[in-house]
Each structure stands twice: as C-alpha cells, then as structure tokens.
Design an enzyme around this catalytic site. Structure first.
Site, PDB file in Angstrom:
ATOM      1  N   ASP A  41       0.842  -1.199   0.000  1.00 27.21           N
ATOM      2  CA  ASP A  41       0.000   0.000   0.000  1.00 27.21           C
ATOM      3  C   ASP A  41       0.874   1.244   0.000  1.00 27.21           C
ATOM      4  OD1 ASP A  41      -2.974   1.090   0.796  1.00 27.21           O
ATOM      5  OD2 ASP A  41      -1.395   2.286   1.753  1.00 27.21           O
ATOM      6  N   TYR A  46       2.850   9.975  -0.438  1.00 26.64           N
ATOM      7  CA  TYR A  46       3.894   9.419   0.414  1.00 26.64           C
ATOM      8  C   TYR A  46       5.293   9.683  -0.135  1.00 26.64           C
ATOM      9  CZ  TYR A  46       0.062   6.625   2.445  1.00 26.64           C
ATOM     10  OH  TYR A  46      -1.109   6.201   3.026  1.00 26.64           O
ATOM     11  N   LYS A  74      -2.921   5.944  -4.381  1.00 28.59           N
ATOM     12  CA  LYS A  74      -4.037   6.851  -4.111  1.00 28.59           C
ATOM     13  C   LYS A  74      -3.882   8.187  -4.832  1.00 28.59           C
ATOM     14  CE  LYS A  74      -3.924   4.825   0.513  1.00 28.59           C
ATOM     15  NZ  LYS A  74      -2.501   4.450   0.584  1.00 28.59           N
ATOM     16  N   HIS A 107      -7.876   9.451  -2.109  1.00 28.28           N
ATOM     17  CA  HIS A 107      -7.219   9.486  -0.801  1.00 28.28           C
ATOM     18  C   HIS A 107      -8.022  10.252   0.251  1.00 28.28           C
ATOM     19  CE1 HIS A 107      -2.912   9.390   1.109  1.00 28.28           C
ATOM     20  NE2 HIS A 107      -3.839   9.011   1.952  1.00 28.28           N
TER      21      HIS A 107
END
Length: 326
Positions: A41, A46, A74, A107
């Site tokens: 994931d 990120y 996402k 997200h």
C-alpha cells in the site's frame, strides 16, 4: 483473502509504507516480499512510489510475477478534481513501473489547490491550506474510466464517512470495492463496517497498531499532543492475550482485525517486525479474547487522525468529521 466486488482477491495483510523513507524502501520491500507479503500500500502523497518501483523491478528481474502482487496507490488531495484523476494515476504508474494498479483510491474526500511550483498543497499567507471545492461524485466518474481503460483493476475510497460513501453509491456505475480508514482497537469503526458490509465494500485498516511510529513525527511537525497516540502495544489486555498465545502484541492486534474480516496494512521498517506482522494465520483468537479486544473500543473518542494538521481543512464542505466538531 478478501473477495472484492470487482471480482479480485485482496490479501488480508499488506505492507503499509506511509512515512517509509525512500532510502530504506528497497530493503523494506525485499524483506516483505521474502516474508510472503503480496499486498503493498502506497500513495502519491507518500513520495516513495519511485523507490517502491525500483524495488519491484528488481523483484521482477529475479523471477517475481506481477500477477502475484496487489498494489494500492491513491489520488493526492491536491489532484482531487476530475481533470487530474487520470494524470495522477499515470504519474503513479510511471513511478511504480507498472502498467496497472490493483486498487486506486481517492485518498481524501476534500481537495486543496495545488502549489504551482511543487507537487504539494498551496498555502495562503497565514499558512492555511487553500481549499478547492470539488464534487466527489464527478471525481468518481473519472475513477470509473480508469477501470474501463485497464489502468486500475479496482477502485475505492479512503477517509470518506458513511454519507459520503452513500453519495458515491447513489451516483456510480462501478461501485467502490474498498474503503480505507483509520481503524484499531481504540477505534473499531463499527457503524462504518456494518454499512460497508451491507454494500459489499471491503474495509482496510490503516494505523492498525495505533500508529506508534507516527508519534514523534506528529509531535514535532504538527505539535500533536502525545496523548493522541494510544499505547495499544503495551495495553494490559493485549499483553495478556499475547502471552496466552506466545505471540507479539502487534500480532494480536493484527489478528483481531483480520479475524473480524478487516484488511490491515501495518507499517514497519524493522525486518523482524515486518516478518512477524504477516505471521498471523497459524493461530486463532478465542471468542472470549475477541470480546475482550472488542471491549477496548472508544469509538470516535479513539480517533488519532482528524486531519486538522491541514490547517483550515475543517472549513472544507467535504471535511468528513464535521459531526465530531459539534
């Protein structure tokens, strides 16, 4: 495996990568794949998709098969508008070195204006994030196109509340097959899980261990109170059950969620913890132990992440926790 309404299977335990540093990612991914993880994931936000992509490329070169993996990423909150949906998935695919993702999630239900000079949110002179009001239903219509084009096998949502998910359900051709939310022993999301079960939506838990690794980050960057972060790993009930099974407290917390049908994505950079976190299928909690852990639930009072570290976000019409501010 969790059976998705899209027809695909989603591994019950995945590797969370939020806050994982790019320079440590190769070792983390390699360790996880060797330990049997097949679910990874990540998210555009990120800033580690490129490092994950390099690690996967190496794994593929050594004989790993794409069809054995389940990769989730996402749509970023600063790209959360219809015109940008395809663009950001293409960017993620390029970084990951993949032709498709197994799950693509919106997200956040809220959106921000993008900074013109970076892949980040724009802020005003006072440091508040500049809100961008978009209709999630229109964003979802573009998500559906990604399935039809083959770039995403399944699509879903993250951090949406029940009313927001219902709006998508009421106005969709392809239903969301996954909802990723904060979920752990102190916040077990019972009403949301019941709702999702009634609509064949698999629930994924982020921060299933109470996010102990985020404590220092949030205290330093956002001045979060240390009380926000529960010590679930050290809770007497969790420790007692761990001793009864000869397991770690993290394994007990993960098993509690998995046994209840929730997908979990614990994050760790420690090789031994990465290995032990996925080793939860050779034992079973008793009904009494499940009830003891169920009893730790504090409902909304147990929430760690209300996203108010995005200064001004509670003013957004799609902020998902407005009822909690009353």
């Amino acid at each position: 495996m969790a059976k998705l309404s899209s027809g695909y299977d989603m591994p019950l335990v995945g590797l969370g990568t939020w806050q994982a540093k790019p320079e440590e990612m190769e070792q983390v991914i390699t360790t996880a794949l060797q330990a049997g993880y097949r679910h990874i994931d990540t998210a555009f936000n990120y800033n580690n998709e490129e490092s994950i992509g390099k690690s996967l490329k190496k794994w593929f070169a050594e004989g790993g098969k794409r069809e054995d993996l389940f990769v989730t990423t996402k749509l970023p909150n600063f790209g959360n508008r219809p015109a940008d949906v395809e663009k950001y998935l293409k960017l993620s695919l390029e970084k990951l070195g993949l032709d498709y993702v197994d799950m693509y999630l919106v997200h956040m239900p809220f959106s921000f204006v993008k900074d013109e000079n970076s892949e980040a949110q724009a802020k005003d002179a006072e440091g508040s994030f500049i809100l961008d009001v978009q209709d999630p239903v229109e964003v979802w219509k573009e998500m559906e196109k990604l399935v039809k084009s083959g770039r995403a096998r399944s699509i879903g949502l993250s951090n949406f509340n029940i009313d927001q998910v219902q709006r998508i359900l009421n106005n969709s051709e392809i239903k969301p097959s996954n909802l990723q939310v904060e979920l752990h022993a102190y916040m077990q999301q019972r009403p949301l899980r019941t709702f999702c079960a009634g609509h064949s939506i698999v629930v994924t838990a982020y921060s299933p261990l109470g996010s102990p690794g985020a404590k220092q980050h949030f205290q330093a960057k956002y001045n979060y109170s240390p009380d926000k972060f529960p010590d679930l790993l050290g809770h007497p009930v969790v420790k007692k059950i761990a001793e009864e099974h000869g397991k770690t407290t993290a394994q007990i917390l993960i098993r509690h969620a998995v046994q209840a049908g929730v997908v979990v994505i614990p994050k760790s950079s420690n090789p031994e913890r990465i290995k032990s976190n996925v080793d939860v299928f050779e034992f079973k909690l008793t009904d009494e132990q499940m009830q003891e852990l169920d009893g730790l639930d504090q409902a909304e009072k147990g929430r760690i992440f209300d996203f108010r570290f995005f200064k001004g976000v509670e003013e957004h019409p799609e902020y998902p926790f407005k009822n909690e501010l009353k």
